[in-house]
Scaffold this motif. Sequence first.
Motif, PDB file in Angstrom:
ATOM      1  N   ASN A  20      43.064  39.618  36.345  1.00  0.00           N
ATOM      2  CA  ASN A  20      41.915  40.302  35.744  1.00  0.00           C
ATOM      3  C   ASN A  20      41.113  41.090  36.781  1.00  0.00           C
ATOM      4  O   ASN A  20      40.469  42.077  36.438  1.00  0.00           O
ATOM      5  N   TYR A  21      41.162  40.666  38.020  1.00  0.00           N
ATOM      6  CA  TYR A  21      40.449  41.330  39.113  1.00  0.00           C
ATOM      7  C   TYR A  21      41.182  42.580  39.604  1.00  0.00           C
ATOM      8  O   TYR A  21      40.558  43.487  40.161  1.00  0.00           O
ATOM      9  N   VAL A  34      44.391  37.640  46.855  1.00  0.00           N
ATOM     10  CA  VAL A  34      43.207  37.431  46.009  1.00  0.00           C
ATOM     11  C   VAL A  34      43.282  36.064  45.329  1.00  0.00           C
ATOM     12  O   VAL A  34      42.294  35.333  45.279  1.00  0.00           O
TER      13      VAL A  34
END
Length: 78
Positions: A20-21, A34
């Motif tokens: 989602n990032y 991440v």
Amino acid sequence: MSFKRKSEISVLEAAKLAYNYMPAEFSALYFASVAKEFMKRYLIHDGTILRRLREIRAKNTGFNYRVIDNERSIYQKI
């Protein structure tokens, strides 16, 4: 018998958060870094994280992506 968790969030949860990032196009290396940051677990193998991403895609159509560059491992969200 209780097991001690290695991190506050699981690899699967971290993969969802990392996906989602991510921007529309992202590298596997950046994705894994991440996810590691979300877990605060830096010694986990990138392949483990990417396997969880493939599992998420198989179960949930909202996490759809394709590989646009095999040599550099670049993914694109669909």
